[in-house]
Scaffold this motif. Structure first.
Motif, PDB file in Angstrom:
ATOM      1  N   CYS A   1      -1.455   4.398  -0.711  1.00 49.23           N
ATOM      2  CA  CYS A   1      -2.654   3.873  -1.379  1.00 49.23           C
ATOM      3  C   CYS A   1      -2.514   3.935  -2.895  1.00 49.23           C
ATOM      4  CB  CYS A   1      -3.923   4.578  -0.916  1.00 49.23           C
ATOM      5  SG  CYS A   1      -4.310   4.180   0.790  1.00 49.23           S
TER       6      CYS A   1
ATOM      7  N   TRP B   1       0.823  -1.213   0.000  1.00 47.90           N
ATOM      8  CA  TRP B   1       0.000   0.000   0.000  1.00 47.90           C
ATOM      9  C   TRP B   1       0.857   1.264   0.000  1.00 47.90           C
ATOM     10  CZ3 TRP B   1      -4.345  -1.429  -1.652  1.00 47.90           C
ATOM     11  CH2 TRP B   1      -4.902  -2.639  -1.251  1.00 47.90           C
TER      12      TRP B   1
ATOM     13  N   PHE C   1      -2.135   2.181  -6.344  1.00 45.60           N
ATOM     14  CA  PHE C   1      -2.694   0.899  -6.750  1.00 45.60           C
ATOM     15  C   PHE C   1      -1.811   0.147  -7.725  1.00 45.60           C
ATOM     16  CE2 PHE C   1      -6.323   3.410  -5.282  1.00 45.60           C
ATOM     17  CZ  PHE C   1      -6.747   2.565  -4.269  1.00 45.60           C
TER      18      PHE C   1
ATOM     19  N   TYR D   1       3.307  -0.218 -12.277  1.00 48.27           N
ATOM     20  CA  TYR D   1       2.007  -0.723 -12.730  1.00 48.27           C
ATOM     21  C   TYR D   1       2.222  -1.703 -13.884  1.00 48.27           C
ATOM     22  CZ  TYR D   1      -0.413   2.909 -10.104  1.00 48.27           C
ATOM     23  OH  TYR D   1      -0.908   3.711  -9.106  1.00 48.27           O
TER      24      TYR D   1
END
Length: 195
Positions: free
Chosen positions: A55, A34, A57, A76
């Motif tokens: 937070c 996170w 993602f 990502y």
């Protein structure tokens, strides 16, 4: 593990999964999935939360120290395996980087700052070590870029235009991030290509 210990000591019995570890300002820091940064209190061997959760993602967090500040680089991956770059019939996460996001920890306010430009800095992400370099001081590096590896190649991600380039070089030299003084040019040849 401390000097003289004969076995490993568990510093967090609630969370066994951390994406990265770094020594920053003489302390060991870890980040979880996170983006929460914690430091290891060496006297008690307990984790102390240092930052609020990012937070983010992304799929993997990397810790990087640059010019005395702590950064999290959030990696990502592309979401659909069949649409991933270099898809070879299996879900090779490292072969499917879509983009990165960079955050700087504002230690005074305890908040995360979204970073859009690294200026002349380049971040180099490795499996066991990540660091930053001044692109102006090292030949072949471009500022405002993130250099990383996947199972096939060494690649460069531009924060400016979100493009990913693959760096080609002589495989006989080895694919170590630290074994090349110049990533961008060897023998006067431009070694970048779009993927």
């Amino acid at each position: 593990m401390r000097h003289g210990d004969e076995s490993w000591t568990l510093v967090d019995d609630k969370n066994f999964f951390y994406d990265d570890v770094i020594v920053f300002k003489g302390q060991f820091y870890v980040t979880d999935k996170w983006g929460t940064i914690s430091w290891v209190d060496t006297s008690s061997l307990k984790l102390v939360q240092f930052s609020p959760p990012l937070c983010g993602f992304g799929n993997k967090k990397h810790l990087v120290e640059s010019c005395g500040s702590l950064y999290v680089v959030d990696r990502y991956y592309e979401s659909e395996p069949s649409r991933r770059r270099n898809y070879v019939g299996r879900a090779d996460r490292d072969a499917a980087v879509d983009h990165f996001k960079v955050y700087k920890l504002d230690e005074e306010w305890g908040t995360w700052v979204d970073v859009k430009n690294l200026r002349d800095r380049a971040f180099v992400l490795g499996n066991s070590c990540s660091f930053s370099v001044s692109a102006g001081e090292l030949t072949g590096y471009q500022g405002n870029c993130i250099y990383f590896t996947d199972i096939f190649d060494v690649r460069v991600y531009s924060l400016e235009d979100r493009s990913i380039l693959t760096i080609e070089f002589d495989p006989c030299v080895g694919k170590s991030l630290c074994s090349h003084a110049s990533w961008g040019r060897i023998g006067g040849q431009n070694l970048f290509r779009n993927i």
